[in-house]
Design an enzyme around this catalytic site. Sequence first.
Site, PDB file in Angstrom:
ATOM      1  N   LYS A 198       0.834  -1.208   0.000  1.00 18.87           N
ATOM      2  CA  LYS A 198       0.000   0.000   0.000  1.00 18.87           C
ATOM      3  C   LYS A 198       0.869   1.258   0.000  1.00 18.87           C
ATOM      4  O   LYS A 198       0.536   2.249  -0.649  1.00 18.87           O
ATOM      5  CB  LYS A 198      -0.947  -0.011   1.194  1.00 18.87           C
ATOM      6  CG  LYS A 198      -2.041  -1.058   1.044  1.00 18.87           C
ATOM      7  CD  LYS A 198      -2.915  -1.144   2.274  1.00 18.87           C
ATOM      8  CE  LYS A 198      -3.980  -2.215   2.086  1.00 18.87           C
ATOM      9  NZ  LYS A 198      -4.822  -2.376   3.273  1.00 18.87           N
ATOM     10  N   HIS A 232      -0.325  -6.678  17.630  1.00 19.41           N
ATOM     11  CA  HIS A 232      -1.348  -7.724  17.680  1.00 19.41           C
ATOM     12  C   HIS A 232      -2.230  -7.525  18.902  1.00 19.41           C
ATOM     13  O   HIS A 232      -1.787  -6.978  19.906  1.00 19.41           O
ATOM     14  CB  HIS A 232      -0.732  -9.123  17.839  1.00 19.41           C
ATOM     15  CG  HIS A 232       0.430  -9.398  16.966  1.00 19.41           C
ATOM     16  ND1 HIS A 232       1.708  -9.000  17.267  1.00 19.41           N
ATOM     17  CD2 HIS A 232       0.516 -10.052  15.794  1.00 19.41           C
ATOM     18  CE1 HIS A 232       2.520  -9.402  16.320  1.00 19.41           C
ATOM     19  NE2 HIS A 232       1.830 -10.036  15.414  1.00 19.41           N
TER      20      HIS A 232
END
Length: 118
Positions: A58, A105
């Site tokens: 991206k 995470h």
Amino acid sequence: MISNGIDLVKVNRFDDLKNNSTFMNNTFTESEMKYIEKTQYNNSTIAGLFAAKEAFLKAIDMGINNSLLDIEIIHDNNNSPSIKLNGELKKTYSNIKNISLSISHDEEYAIAMVILLK
């Protein structure tokens, strides 16, 4: 010039994918597979590495294609991740001066952010 990319993935998305050898071999380098093995194929680890690769793509404004193996997530002695480019991506993006990577995470999600300095 600075560009960035961010990607968020659900960890449980890799429940089945981690058992798919075609997916794993087309997504992760040999070095990354060794790292994944050390974590006993932990879904959070796999999700974080995948998110990092997508975040990089991206940042360079490219979709997923056959270049996932040219993006290698490596870890230093402190287990801090960074990106090493290989193959065509290394040649094409040799103008990149610095790549900053952060992976995080929680129970359900992994997120990665990449900042490029060109």
